[in-house]
Design a protein around this motif. Structure first.
Motif, PDB file in Angstrom:
ATOM      1  N   SER A  12      25.939 -11.377 -52.274  1.00 11.40           N
ATOM      2  CA  SER A  12      26.349 -11.989 -51.013  1.00 11.40           C
ATOM      3  C   SER A  12      27.861 -11.908 -50.824  1.00 11.40           C
ATOM      4  CB  SER A  12      25.891 -13.449 -50.983  1.00 11.40           C
ATOM      5  OG  SER A  12      26.386 -14.102 -49.850  1.00 11.40           O
ATOM      6  N   ILE A  13      28.614 -12.216 -51.859  1.00  9.04           N
ATOM      7  CA  ILE A  13      30.077 -12.157 -51.759  1.00  9.04           C
ATOM      8  C   ILE A  13      30.546 -10.713 -51.580  1.00  9.04           C
ATOM      9  CG2 ILE A  13      32.176 -12.381 -53.154  1.00  9.04           C
ATOM     10  CD1 ILE A  13      31.213 -15.125 -53.967  1.00  9.04           C
ATOM     11  N   CYS A  14      29.975  -9.789 -52.333  1.00 11.55           N
ATOM     12  CA  CYS A  14      30.398  -8.383 -52.250  1.00 11.55           C
ATOM     13  C   CYS A  14      30.054  -7.763 -50.898  1.00 11.55           C
ATOM     14  CB  CYS A  14      29.779  -7.579 -53.382  1.00 11.55           C
ATOM     15  SG  CYS A  14      30.478  -8.013 -54.991  1.00 11.55           S
ATOM     16  N   LEU A  15      28.960  -8.183 -50.289  1.00 13.41           N
ATOM     17  CA  LEU A  15      28.614  -7.683 -48.960  1.00 13.41           C
ATOM     18  C   LEU A  15      29.469  -8.329 -47.876  1.00 13.41           C
ATOM     19  CD1 LEU A  15      24.716  -7.469 -49.164  1.00 13.41           C
ATOM     20  CD2 LEU A  15      26.370  -5.596 -49.264  1.00 13.41           C
ATOM     21  N   GLY A  16      30.040  -9.501 -48.162  1.00  8.85           N
ATOM     22  CA  GLY A  16      30.881 -10.196 -47.197  1.00  8.85           C
ATOM     23  C   GLY A  16      32.298  -9.663 -47.132  1.00  8.85           C
ATOM     24  N   ILE A  17      32.679  -8.831 -48.079  1.00  9.21           N
ATOM     25  CA  ILE A  17      34.006  -8.227 -48.093  1.00  9.21           C
ATOM     26  C   ILE A  17      34.006  -7.058 -47.110  1.00  9.21           C
ATOM     27  CG2 ILE A  17      35.680  -6.989 -49.514  1.00  9.21           C
ATOM     28  CD1 ILE A  17      34.520  -8.490 -51.941  1.00  9.21           C
ATOM     29  N   SER A  18      35.110  -6.866 -46.414  1.00  7.32           N
ATOM     30  CA  SER A  18      35.191  -5.764 -45.465  1.00  7.32           C
ATOM     31  C   SER A  18      36.163  -4.716 -45.995  1.00  7.32           C
ATOM     32  CB  SER A  18      35.668  -6.277 -44.115  1.00  7.32           C
ATOM     33  OG  SER A  18      35.748  -5.224 -43.192  1.00  7.32           O
TER      34      SER A  18
END
Length: 69
Positions: A12-18
């Motif tokens: 979830s955190i890694c997918l939230g990074i742009s």
């Protein structure tokens, strides 16, 4: 079950990074802590950022579109 929760939190955190950082998701790696902070770009410009502490990596990501005065 804890392993699945660790994986989902990290994903979830890694997918939230742009842009998304899927390659950071690895077996055994887990999220230890995360917090919002601000970074000083120059004496007058401070930007919002996220500090993410993983079990073996520290990530500092800039929050897009936020300027902290």
């Amino acid at each position: 079950m804890a392993e699945t929760e660790n994986y989902n939190a990290l994903l979830s955190i890694c997918l939230g990074i742009s842009p998304p950082q899927n390659d950071l998701v690895a077996p055994g790696r887990r999220v230890v802590s995360s917090m919002e902070c601000r970074i000083e770009m120059s004496r007058k410009v401070k930007k919002a950022a996220n500090l993410i502490l993983l079990s073996d990596v520290i990530l500092i990501t800039q929050v897009a579109g936020r300027l902290v005065l």
